[in-house]
Design a protein around this motif. Structure first.
Motif, PDB file in Angstrom:
ATOM      1  N   TYR A 105      -7.901  -7.051  -0.790  1.00  0.00           N
ATOM      2  CA  TYR A 105      -8.784  -6.330  -1.705  1.00  0.00           C
ATOM      3  C   TYR A 105      -8.505  -4.831  -1.679  1.00  0.00           C
ATOM      4  N   ALA A 106      -8.176  -4.301  -0.511  1.00  0.00           N
ATOM      5  CA  ALA A 106      -7.848  -2.881  -0.417  1.00  0.00           C
ATOM      6  C   ALA A 106      -6.465  -2.599  -1.004  1.00  0.00           C
ATOM      7  N   ALA A 107      -5.511  -3.520  -0.768  1.00  0.00           N
ATOM      8  CA  ALA A 107      -4.132  -3.275  -1.190  1.00  0.00           C
ATOM      9  C   ALA A 107      -3.954  -3.362  -2.704  1.00  0.00           C
ATOM     10  N   VAL A 108      -4.679  -4.277  -3.385  1.00  0.00           N
ATOM     11  CA  VAL A 108      -4.451  -4.459  -4.819  1.00  0.00           C
ATOM     12  C   VAL A 108      -4.817  -3.201  -5.601  1.00  0.00           C
ATOM     13  N   ARG A 109      -5.669  -2.368  -5.046  1.00  0.00           N
ATOM     14  CA  ARG A 109      -6.048  -1.131  -5.734  1.00  0.00           C
ATOM     15  C   ARG A 109      -4.942  -0.084  -5.671  1.00  0.00           C
ATOM     16  N   LYS A 110      -3.953  -0.313  -4.799  1.00  0.00           N
ATOM     17  CA  LYS A 110      -2.887   0.679  -4.599  1.00  0.00           C
ATOM     18  C   LYS A 110      -1.599   0.337  -5.333  1.00  0.00           C
ATOM     19  N   VAL A 111      -1.521  -0.851  -5.947  1.00  0.00           N
ATOM     20  CA  VAL A 111      -0.262  -1.269  -6.557  1.00  0.00           C
ATOM     21  C   VAL A 111      -0.312  -1.092  -8.072  1.00  0.00           C
ATOM     22  N   GLU A 118     -10.242 -16.252  -5.430  1.00  0.00           N
ATOM     23  CA  GLU A 118     -10.387 -16.411  -6.871  1.00  0.00           C
ATOM     24  C   GLU A 118     -10.896 -15.114  -7.503  1.00  0.00           C
ATOM     25  N   GLY A 119     -11.760 -14.408  -6.785  1.00  0.00           N
ATOM     26  CA  GLY A 119     -12.277 -13.132  -7.303  1.00  0.00           C
ATOM     27  C   GLY A 119     -11.215 -12.051  -7.398  1.00  0.00           C
ATOM     28  N   LEU A 120     -10.121 -12.197  -6.661  1.00  0.00           N
ATOM     29  CA  LEU A 120      -9.035 -11.206  -6.721  1.00  0.00           C
ATOM     30  C   LEU A 120      -8.408 -11.121  -8.102  1.00  0.00           C
ATOM     31  N   GLU A 121      -8.506 -12.188  -8.898  1.00  0.00           N
ATOM     32  CA  GLU A 121      -7.923 -12.164 -10.231  1.00  0.00           C
ATOM     33  C   GLU A 121      -8.550 -11.060 -11.075  1.00  0.00           C
ATOM     34  N   ARG A 122      -9.804 -10.743 -10.816  1.00  0.00           N
ATOM     35  CA  ARG A 122     -10.468  -9.670 -11.574  1.00  0.00           C
ATOM     36  C   ARG A 122     -10.029  -8.291 -11.114  1.00  0.00           C
ATOM     37  N   TRP A 123      -9.547  -8.216  -9.870  1.00  0.00           N
ATOM     38  CA  TRP A 123      -9.183  -6.913  -9.326  1.00  0.00           C
ATOM     39  C   TRP A 123      -7.699  -6.600  -9.488  1.00  0.00           C
ATOM     40  N   ALA A 124      -6.869  -7.627  -9.443  1.00  0.00           N
ATOM     41  CA  ALA A 124      -5.419  -7.400  -9.472  1.00  0.00           C
ATOM     42  C   ALA A 124      -5.006  -6.750 -10.791  1.00  0.00           C
ATOM     43  N   PRO A 125      -4.199  -5.690 -10.736  1.00  0.00           N
ATOM     44  CA  PRO A 125      -3.751  -5.002 -11.960  1.00  0.00           C
ATOM     45  C   PRO A 125      -2.771  -5.826 -12.757  1.00  0.00           C
ATOM     46  N   THR A 174       0.824  -1.206   0.000  1.00  0.00           N
ATOM     47  CA  THR A 174       0.000   0.000   0.000  1.00  0.00           C
ATOM     48  C   THR A 174       0.857   1.255   0.000  1.00  0.00           C
ATOM     49  N   ALA A 175       1.949   1.233   0.768  1.00  0.00           N
ATOM     50  CA  ALA A 175       2.782   2.433   0.917  1.00  0.00           C
ATOM     51  C   ALA A 175       3.699   2.671  -0.278  1.00  0.00           C
ATOM     52  N   THR A 176       4.163   1.582  -0.916  1.00  0.00           N
ATOM     53  CA  THR A 176       5.137   1.731  -2.004  1.00  0.00           C
ATOM     54  C   THR A 176       4.518   1.576  -3.381  1.00  0.00           C
ATOM     55  N   GLY A 177       3.328   0.950  -3.475  1.00  0.00           N
ATOM     56  CA  GLY A 177       2.719   0.683  -4.772  1.00  0.00           C
ATOM     57  C   GLY A 177       3.360  -0.477  -5.508  1.00  0.00           C
ATOM     58  N   ARG A 178       4.176  -1.250  -4.811  1.00  0.00           N
ATOM     59  CA  ARG A 178       4.889  -2.359  -5.449  1.00  0.00           C
ATOM     60  C   ARG A 178       4.112  -3.659  -5.284  1.00  0.00           C
ATOM     61  N   GLY A 179       3.722  -4.244  -6.418  1.00  0.00           N
ATOM     62  CA  GLY A 179       2.942  -5.471  -6.400  1.00  0.00           C
ATOM     63  C   GLY A 179       3.697  -6.669  -5.886  1.00  0.00           C
ATOM     64  N   VAL A 180       5.019  -6.591  -5.826  1.00  0.00           N
ATOM     65  CA  VAL A 180       5.801  -7.727  -5.337  1.00  0.00           C
ATOM     66  C   VAL A 180       5.407  -8.083  -3.909  1.00  0.00           C
ATOM     67  N   TRP A 181       4.932  -7.076  -3.148  1.00  0.00           N
ATOM     68  CA  TRP A 181       4.538  -7.362  -1.769  1.00  0.00           C
ATOM     69  C   TRP A 181       3.161  -8.008  -1.695  1.00  0.00           C
ATOM     70  N   ILE A 182       2.319  -7.794  -2.720  1.00  0.00           N
ATOM     71  CA  ILE A 182       1.088  -8.575  -2.834  1.00  0.00           C
ATOM     72  C   ILE A 182       1.450 -10.033  -3.117  1.00  0.00           C
ATOM     73  N   ASP A 183       2.358 -10.211  -4.071  1.00  0.00           N
ATOM     74  CA  ASP A 183       2.795 -11.565  -4.435  1.00  0.00           C
ATOM     75  C   ASP A 183       3.383 -12.297  -3.235  1.00  0.00           C
ATOM     76  N   TYR A 184       4.050 -11.544  -2.346  1.00  0.00           N
ATOM     77  CA  TYR A 184       4.712 -12.160  -1.197  1.00  0.00           C
ATOM     78  C   TYR A 184       3.724 -12.999  -0.379  1.00  0.00           C
ATOM     79  N   GLY A 185       2.544 -12.441  -0.119  1.00  0.00           N
ATOM     80  CA  GLY A 185       1.566 -13.165   0.689  1.00  0.00           C
ATOM     81  C   GLY A 185       1.157 -14.477   0.049  1.00  0.00           C
ATOM     82  N   PHE A 186       0.941 -14.458  -1.261  1.00  0.00           N
ATOM     83  CA  PHE A 186       0.545 -15.686  -1.951  1.00  0.00           C
ATOM     84  C   PHE A 186       1.688 -16.697  -1.957  1.00  0.00           C
ATOM     85  N   ARG A 187       2.914 -16.228  -2.149  1.00  0.00           N
ATOM     86  CA  ARG A 187       4.062 -17.143  -2.149  1.00  0.00           C
ATOM     87  C   ARG A 187       4.228 -17.780  -0.765  1.00  0.00           C
TER      88      ARG A 187
END
Length: 281
Positions: A234-240, A274-281, A203-216
């Motif tokens: 869901y809130a964080a994916v809108r910021k990356v 599964e619904g996150l796939e529609r939201w993730a940039p 959220t703070a950096t806009g870097r999607g790698v940190w979204i990926d971190y949770g899934f990994r």
């Protein structure tokens, strides 16, 4: 004076001045321990010597097994207990550890080399927080040691709007947890804390790698993300700017393999993932 504080297999350099220990992010060493007060103890380091002081804590400060009642002098190899945490105080440039040969001690110091990172409050340049960073060595069963040490400092960096500093403080500890997740050396509480910090970084950096971190991390653990973390996702994916959907797909695919054993609440969390796939940039 060359004073050092030995904690959780790391040696933290103590410079001249006062070094605070407690649960608060304001402390130079933030301990994640419910028995530790927000500002529990202070080490006073001066050219002529060092002293430890109990700052009115509820559970006290113990020096070599004895609870202190006033400021007490510190000597080389003194043992300090704060809450349930044990720390060792050492002086001199050549720190060695019991049962180690001189060669082994040199190797240990090289592998556990640390630096200090100062976080400055722009409104108060005199205020600094120091944290040990650098290669981390962990003890089995203590997978979140790095986060326990530096989490408070990262919190302060976030509060100051210093996302780059927070990322620099956290990234090694988060990588360490991810590396050990495959061997099962990360418990659920530690994993949730790690992903929580990763999402704050996203959220703070806009870097999607940190979204990926949770899934990994949770793919390595082979378990379902907590519902609260999915809400935060869901809130964080809108910021990356970009997230790797293949990492999410690999995670949901692994979950579907175990979906037959899921209850209604768990199946709902899987559907949300599964619904996150529609939201993730």
């Amino acid at each position: 004076m060359g004073a050092r504080l030995h904690y959780q297999l790391q040696d933290i350099a103590l410079s001249i001045g006062t070094f605070f220990i407690g649960r608060s992010a304001d402390c130079q060493l933030a301990l994640d321990d419910s028995m530790v007060s927000r500002r529990h103890a202070a080490l006073h380091i001066a050219p002529e010597g060092a002293f430890i002081e109990d700052l009115g804590s509820r559970n006290g400060v113990f020096l070599n097994g004895v609870r202190i009642e006033k400021s007490e002098p510190l000597h080389d190899a003194d043992q300090i207990r704060i809450g349930s945490q044990d720390l060792g105080f050492h002086t001199g440039e050549d720190l060695t550890h019991p049962a180690s040969s001189r060669r082994d001690a040199r190797v240990t110091r090289r592998e556990m080399r640390i630096t200090q990172l100062a976080l400055h409050d722009p409104d108060d340049p005199s205020e600094q927080t120091f944290v040990a960073t650098g290669p981390m060595t962990t003890v089995p069963g203590r997978a979140a040691t790095g986060l326990a040490i530096i989490g408070g400092v990262a919190d302060k960096a976030f509060a100051l709007g210093r996302a780059d500093e927070a990322e620099r403080v956290l990234q090694r500890a988060l990588a360490d947890i991810l590396t050990r997740a495959a061997s099962g050396d990360v418990d659920p509480e530690q994993a949730e804390r790690a992903v929580g910090y990763a999402l704050r970084l996203a959220t703070a950096t806009g870097r999607g790698v940190w979204i990926d971190y949770g899934f990994r991390l949770y793919t390595a653990l082979g378990v379902l993300l907590p519902a609260r973390i999915v809400d935060e996702l869901y809130a964080a994916v809108r910021k990356v700017n970009h997230a790797d959907k293949s990492v999410l797909r690999a995670y949901t695919a692994r979950l579907r393999e175990a979906a037959a054993s899921f209850g209604p609440a768990e199946r709902f969390v899987l559907q949300r993932l599964e619904g996150l796939e529609r939201w993730a940039p």
